[in-house]
Write a protein that holds these residues in place. Structure first.
Motif, PDB file in Angstrom:
ATOM      1  N   ALA A   1       1.282  -1.430   0.166  1.00 14.77           N
ATOM      2  CA  ALA A   1       0.015  -0.307   0.040  1.00 14.77           C
ATOM      3  C   ALA A   1       1.384   1.163  -0.284  1.00 14.77           C
ATOM      4  N   LEU A   2       2.158   1.188   0.900  1.00 17.67           N
ATOM      5  CA  LEU A   2       2.896   2.564   0.733  1.00 17.67           C
ATOM      6  C   LEU A   2       3.217   3.076  -0.565  1.00 17.67           C
ATOM      7  N   PHE A   3       4.045   1.481  -1.079  1.00 15.35           N
ATOM      8  CA  PHE A   3       4.089   1.447  -2.221  1.00 15.35           C
ATOM      9  C   PHE A   3       3.409   2.225  -3.485  1.00 15.35           C
ATOM     10  N   HIS A   4       2.063   1.875  -3.793  1.00 20.16           N
ATOM     11  CA  HIS A   4       1.444   1.813  -4.790  1.00 20.16           C
ATOM     12  C   HIS A   4       0.749   3.529  -3.858  1.00 20.16           C
ATOM     13  N   ALA A   5       0.606   4.047  -2.635  1.00 21.55           N
ATOM     14  CA  ALA A   5       0.223   5.784  -3.261  1.00 21.55           C
ATOM     15  C   ALA A   5       1.511   6.484  -3.410  1.00 21.55           C
ATOM     16  N   GLN A   6       2.843   5.920  -3.425  1.00 24.32           N
ATOM     17  CA  GLN A   6       3.311   6.503  -4.299  1.00 24.32           C
ATOM     18  C   GLN A   6       3.871   8.049  -3.483  1.00 24.32           C
ATOM     19  N   ASP A   7       3.863   9.381  -3.421  1.00 24.34           N
ATOM     20  CA  ASP A   7       4.102  10.359  -2.757  1.00 24.34           C
ATOM     21  C   ASP A   7       2.634  10.795  -2.704  1.00 24.34           C
ATOM     22  N   ARG A   8       1.769  10.792  -2.305  1.00 30.55           N
ATOM     23  CA  ARG A   8       0.207  10.754  -1.377  1.00 30.55           C
ATOM     24  C   ARG A   8       0.938  10.669  -0.517  1.00 30.55           C
ATOM     25  N   LEU A   9      -0.154  11.559   0.629  1.00 33.15           N
ATOM     26  CA  LEU A   9      -0.088  11.747   2.027  1.00 33.15           C
ATOM     27  C   LEU A   9      -0.591  10.593   2.693  1.00 33.15           C
ATOM     28  N   SER A  10      -1.591   9.971   1.848  1.00 33.36           N
ATOM     29  CA  SER A  10      -2.215   9.774   2.491  1.00 33.36           C
ATOM     30  C   SER A  10      -2.617   8.183   1.550  1.00 33.36           C
ATOM     31  N   ILE A  11      -2.984   6.568   2.054  1.00 35.66           N
ATOM     32  CA  ILE A  11      -3.059   5.816   1.248  1.00 35.66           C
ATOM     33  C   ILE A  11      -4.872   5.563   0.934  1.00 35.66           C
ATOM     34  N   ASP A  12      -4.873   6.447  -0.259  1.00 30.62           N
ATOM     35  CA  ASP A  12      -6.196   5.770  -0.736  1.00 30.62           C
ATOM     36  C   ASP A  12      -6.780   4.850  -1.352  1.00 30.62           C
ATOM     37  N   LEU A  13      -7.992   4.112  -1.754  1.00 37.22           N
ATOM     38  CA  LEU A  13      -8.589   3.185  -1.636  1.00 37.22           C
ATOM     39  C   LEU A  13      -8.158   2.417  -3.216  1.00 37.22           C
ATOM     40  N   GLU A  14      -7.694   3.593  -3.715  1.00 38.93           N
ATOM     41  CA  GLU A  14      -7.312   2.552  -5.291  1.00 38.93           C
ATOM     42  C   GLU A  14      -5.357   1.913  -4.515  1.00 38.93           C
ATOM     43  N   SER A  15      -4.803   2.540  -3.859  1.00 36.26           N
ATOM     44  CA  SER A  15      -3.631   2.100  -3.154  1.00 36.26           C
ATOM     45  C   SER A  15      -3.705   0.971  -2.857  1.00 36.26           C
ATOM     46  N   ALA A  16      -4.744   1.417  -1.436  1.00 34.73           N
ATOM     47  CA  ALA A  16      -5.187  -0.359  -0.940  1.00 34.73           C
ATOM     48  C   ALA A  16      -5.605  -1.518  -1.641  1.00 34.73           C
ATOM     49  N   ALA A  17      -6.518  -1.061  -3.280  1.00 34.56           N
ATOM     50  CA  ALA A  17      -7.095  -1.873  -4.038  1.00 34.56           C
ATOM     51  C   ALA A  17      -5.273  -3.016  -4.697  1.00 34.56           C
ATOM     52  N   ARG A  18      -4.887  -2.433  -4.889  1.00 37.55           N
ATOM     53  CA  ARG A  18      -3.865  -2.187  -5.931  1.00 37.55           C
ATOM     54  C   ARG A  18      -2.670  -3.469  -4.270  1.00 37.55           C
ATOM     55  N   ALA A  19      -2.636  -3.419  -3.650  1.00 38.92           N
ATOM     56  CA  ALA A  19      -1.958  -3.550  -2.716  1.00 38.92           C
ATOM     57  C   ALA A  19      -2.447  -5.158  -2.715  1.00 38.92           C
ATOM     58  N   SER A  20      -3.934  -4.848  -1.682  1.00 41.56           N
ATOM     59  CA  SER A  20      -4.760  -6.023  -2.018  1.00 41.56           C
ATOM     60  C   SER A  20      -4.973  -6.713  -3.161  1.00 41.56           C
ATOM     61  N   ALA A  21      -4.886  -6.729  -4.462  1.00 39.89           N
ATOM     62  CA  ALA A  21      -4.530  -7.097  -5.461  1.00 39.89           C
ATOM     63  C   ALA A  21      -3.067  -7.894  -5.299  1.00 39.89           C
ATOM     64  N   ASP A  22      -2.062  -6.956  -4.779  1.00 37.36           N
ATOM     65  CA  ASP A  22      -0.565  -7.773  -4.969  1.00 37.36           C
ATOM     66  C   ASP A  22      -0.540  -9.030  -3.633  1.00 37.36           C
ATOM     67  N   VAL A  23      -1.354  -9.235  -2.408  1.00 39.04           N
ATOM     68  CA  VAL A  23      -0.854  -9.895  -1.777  1.00 39.04           C
ATOM     69  C   VAL A  23      -1.928 -10.996  -2.102  1.00 39.04           C
ATOM     70  N   ASP A  24      -3.090 -10.590  -3.333  1.00 41.33           N
ATOM     71  CA  ASP A  24      -3.460 -11.975  -3.538  1.00 41.33           C
ATOM     72  C   ASP A  24      -3.019 -12.797  -4.660  1.00 41.33           C
ATOM     73  N   SER A  25      -2.283 -12.078  -4.959  1.00 40.11           N
ATOM     74  CA  SER A  25      -1.144 -13.004  -6.377  1.00 40.11           C
ATOM     75  C   SER A  25      -0.205 -13.801  -5.501  1.00 40.11           C
ATOM     76  N   GLY A  26       0.334 -13.202  -4.519  1.00 41.55           N
ATOM     77  CA  GLY A  26       1.222 -13.782  -3.411  1.00 41.55           C
ATOM     78  C   GLY A  26       0.668 -15.098  -2.567  1.00 41.55           C
ATOM     79  N   CYS A  27      -0.239 -15.045  -2.458  1.00 45.17           N
ATOM     80  CA  CYS A  27      -0.852 -15.829  -1.516  1.00 45.17           C
ATOM     81  C   CYS A  27      -1.384 -17.578  -2.301  1.00 45.17           C
ATOM     82  N   ARG A  28      -1.462 -16.877  -4.088  1.00 46.23           N
ATOM     83  CA  ARG A  28      -2.109 -17.751  -4.828  1.00 46.23           C
ATOM     84  C   ARG A  28      -0.087 -18.768  -5.305  1.00 46.23           C
TER      85      ARG A  28
END
Lengths: 160, 128
Positions: B73-100
């Motif tokens: 989530a930190l990675f996807h939020a890039q230089d934004r000050l706060s982690i937004d929903l889009e970054s969170a969703a991307r992070a979750s997708a990364d976790v999903d593929s890692g878990c698979r």
């Protein structure tokens, strides 16, 4: 639940929460409050994690204690004053940070925050909130119920 | 404690783990909390009720994944000050593929234990 469409889910969530925040009204249903308080507790745990960082871990017993202790207090505050999370969020999560700092301090060299350290930190937070509420109440003597509201989330009304 | 009761403690434990990784680098938009809670509550309950997973056994591994979620989530939020929903969703997708990937690897590992590579195929003729 469509996991590929976070914005679709979010829309439903935001409608619910913005209505509460905009009206400022007390939620009537206990179920709604219980639902709302779960998000508040989640956010406080997130804030505690931010403050603890990678300095140490937290024992599961301590997690159980923190949830049971604070969920009851937060729910009690919401039942008394309504769902004011939009207004109180910053203050409450700041206190979560203070709680975490105290817990880390009490855990000392153990490497993990145990339930005893969490209890001691909770007692510190309670003392701080009561003092803060008393002071804030004196500054705003006309604010009806203000003192107990300020103390609300972290202290609750079980301390007398 | 029944899974339906235990699930909220588990979610708290995971939110704490995510917060540990994010630390003071960024804040988290409130809608992300809602989205992650809804998503992982369902997923964890499914794992516990349908697949018989146990928190006592899996806690260390699952909270480690929580920390990984925070990292992504930190990675996807890039230089934004706060982690937004889009970054969170991307992070979750990364976790999903890692878990698979892990599940596939663990599945293969399990099969290897059952069928060690040193054992010759029954149809294979050995030449001495």
């Amino acid at each position: 639940m469509n996991l590929d469409d976070p914005k679709g889910q979010l829309a439903a969530t935001l409608v619910h929460s913005s209505t509460d925040a905009a009206s400022g009204a007390h939620l009537e249903s206990t179920t709604d409050l219980e639902h709302a308080v779960d998000f508040v507790v989640d956010e406080c745990f997130f804030a505690m994690g931010q403050a603890i960082g990678m300095r140490m871990t937290v024992d599961y017993d301590a997690v159980v204690f923190m949830r049971e202790h604070y969920r009851a207090k937060f729910l009690s505050a919401m039942q008394a004053f309504g769902n004011r999370w939009a207004q109180d969020r910053q203050n409450v999560t700041s206190v979560a940070w203070m709680f975490a700092e105290r817990a880390v301090r009490y855990a000392g060299d153990r490497g993990s925050i145990d339930v005893e350290s969490a209890r001691q930190a909770a007692a510190d937070v309670q003392r701080y909130c009561k003092l803060h509420a008393r002071r804030a109440g004196k500054l705003n003597p006309d604010s009806e119920g203000g003192q107990s509201r300020i103390a609300g989330y972290w202290c609750g009304d079980d301390e007398g | 404690m029944a899974p339906a009761e235990q699930i909220d403690y588990i979610l708290n434990d995971c939110f704490l783990a995510v917060g540990q990784t994010i630390g003071t680098q960024k804040s988290l938009d409130p809608d992300v909390i809602h989205w992650w809670r809804t998503r992982y509550r369902a997923a964890f309950l499914h794992a516990m009720v349908e697949k018989g997973n146990s928190w006592e056994r899996d806690r260390q591994r699952v909270t480690a994944v929580g920390r990984f979620l925070g990292e992504r989530a930190l990675f996807h939020a890039q230089d934004r000050l706060s982690i937004d929903l889009e970054s969170a969703a991307r992070a979750s997708a990364d976790v999903d593929s890692g878990c698979r990937m892990n599940a596939i690897r663990d599945g293969v590992a399990g099969l290897r234990v059952k069928y060690p590579p040193t054992l010759a195929h029954p149809d294979t003729k050995t030449v001495n």
